[in-house]
Design an enzyme around this catalytic site. Sequence first.
Site, mmCIF file in Angstrom:
data_model
loop_
_atom_site.group_PDB
_atom_site.id
_atom_site.type_symbol
_atom_site.label_atom_id
_atom_site.label_comp_id
_atom_site.label_asym_id
_atom_site.label_seq_id
_atom_site.Cartn_x
_atom_site.Cartn_y
_atom_site.Cartn_z
ATOM 1 N N SER A 173 0.805 -1.220 0.000
ATOM 2 C CA SER A 173 0.000 0.000 0.000
ATOM 3 C C SER A 173 0.836 1.267 0.000
ATOM 4 O O SER A 173 1.912 1.322 0.610
ATOM 5 C CB SER A 173 -0.902 0.019 1.251
ATOM 6 O OG SER A 173 -1.808 -1.070 1.243
ATOM 7 N N HIS A 191 -7.463 0.203 6.000
ATOM 8 C CA HIS A 191 -7.051 -1.178 6.255
ATOM 9 C C HIS A 191 -7.106 -1.533 7.737
ATOM 10 O O HIS A 191 -7.546 -2.633 8.101
ATOM 11 C CB HIS A 191 -5.650 -1.417 5.702
ATOM 12 C CG HIS A 191 -5.603 -1.470 4.202
ATOM 13 N ND1 HIS A 191 -6.237 -2.442 3.469
ATOM 14 C CD2 HIS A 191 -4.995 -0.648 3.286
ATOM 15 C CE1 HIS A 191 -6.030 -2.240 2.185
ATOM 16 N NE2 HIS A 191 -5.272 -1.165 2.042
#
Length: 457
Positions: free
Chosen positions: A304, A377
């Site tokens: 990410s 997340h």
Amino acid sequence: MSNAFFYDLLSSIAERGRSVLKIKPWPKDGENRAESLVETCRALVAGRGEASGVALAAEILRRYRALDPSDHAAFFRALADEFGPDRERVMTAIANFGADADEAAASDIHYASEPRRHDLFRRLNRAPGGTAAVVEMRADLLALMNQNPSLAIVDRDFLHLFGSWFNRGFLVLRRIDWSSPAALLEKIIRYEAVHEIGDWDELRRRIDPADRRCYAFFHPRLVDEPLIFVEVALTLTPPAAIAPLLAEKRAHLSPSKARAAAFYSISNCQQGLAGVNFGNFLIKQVVEEIRRELPAIETFITLSPVPGFRAWLETTEDPSIAPLKNAALSLAAEDDWRTAPGVAERLRAALEPLAAHYFLKARRPDGRVIDPVARFHLGNGASLERIDWQGDLSPKGLAESYGIMVNYLYDLDEIERNHEAFVNRGQIAASSAVKKLLPAAPSRLRAALPGALTSSA
């Protein structure tokens, strides 16, 4: 009932309704079209006919699309001012509850307090193509919010309704591959928001090989219009950098040999649905799909970006990290820091602890984690597994985070526990490796980075 049949049915109803409907002509250019549109909305909310209501809703959406963008603010202000709850009805319901205090009276308060905007948006949604049009309408509203904060009440109503219209029960997961319709593939190129897709060849490299996957959520009323999609790389081990995953001449891996599934790009496609959380459902369902197909996959992890890190570092005034911050900014200011002998290593020694502090300690004024990707997340129950130095050396990656990326681990046995700890207590699940990177006392920092700290003092 197919989408095409349903659309044709609504169109037929709208045409029949139009034949009995008397709608005032659209004002000429230069006249107040926003006020005329609001007047038509009043008529829609006041009406009761089914066919005439669908026809009127279709006409409102047609006229809205023809509205000059400069008139959007006036239209939404009218919705905010005129289409709220019926005050007299609310006061009557409250008085009745005070007298009876029973469940029926409480229910009357609930229904009486509903803004008339809800009814307006529901009726607009019934028109042919109404769902897409209402979503686009909210996208227009979001573009006005910074300059018109009073419109937040209208946005709240959109979000309330979208939470029902787009709940998980209506969403359909589809895998996207090279055999998908060209129009859909073109949208994947256009909507990709994390790692730009330059051309059709690059798209094929991401979705066609056996060790690549792409999945998207769709809604029955938005045909071939993805809401959100995720790109997945099947790998031997969790990746630490994006370039090898996207390389044109990379070695392909047999899916049977893969032991990790890396989510390396998640893109929301509809601006008008910002704030409607599909991502947590998407990741969890994709995990189940991959586990069903490839039971040997042991690790589900992301690669990410860290879009807020550099901006935070350059503006934070946190005194606890001031020496390390000054050292990092001084080193990063050198044009050749990536190639100059020893500079990259010293910058890494400064930035990795700062990144750990950014995730584990730094907070927004409202107490929330600063980084939007981290909030997503961690809120889904992932844990912060690893900070990846030079994970993304693209211009975008360097501009956002000095090239740092991170891995978030989706441990299926820990997801719910992590989620509850994060949303209820603000606790961040992180690996011991990340926790060990947290900055130590200033004296220890000087010992670790004597050159950098001395030069920036």
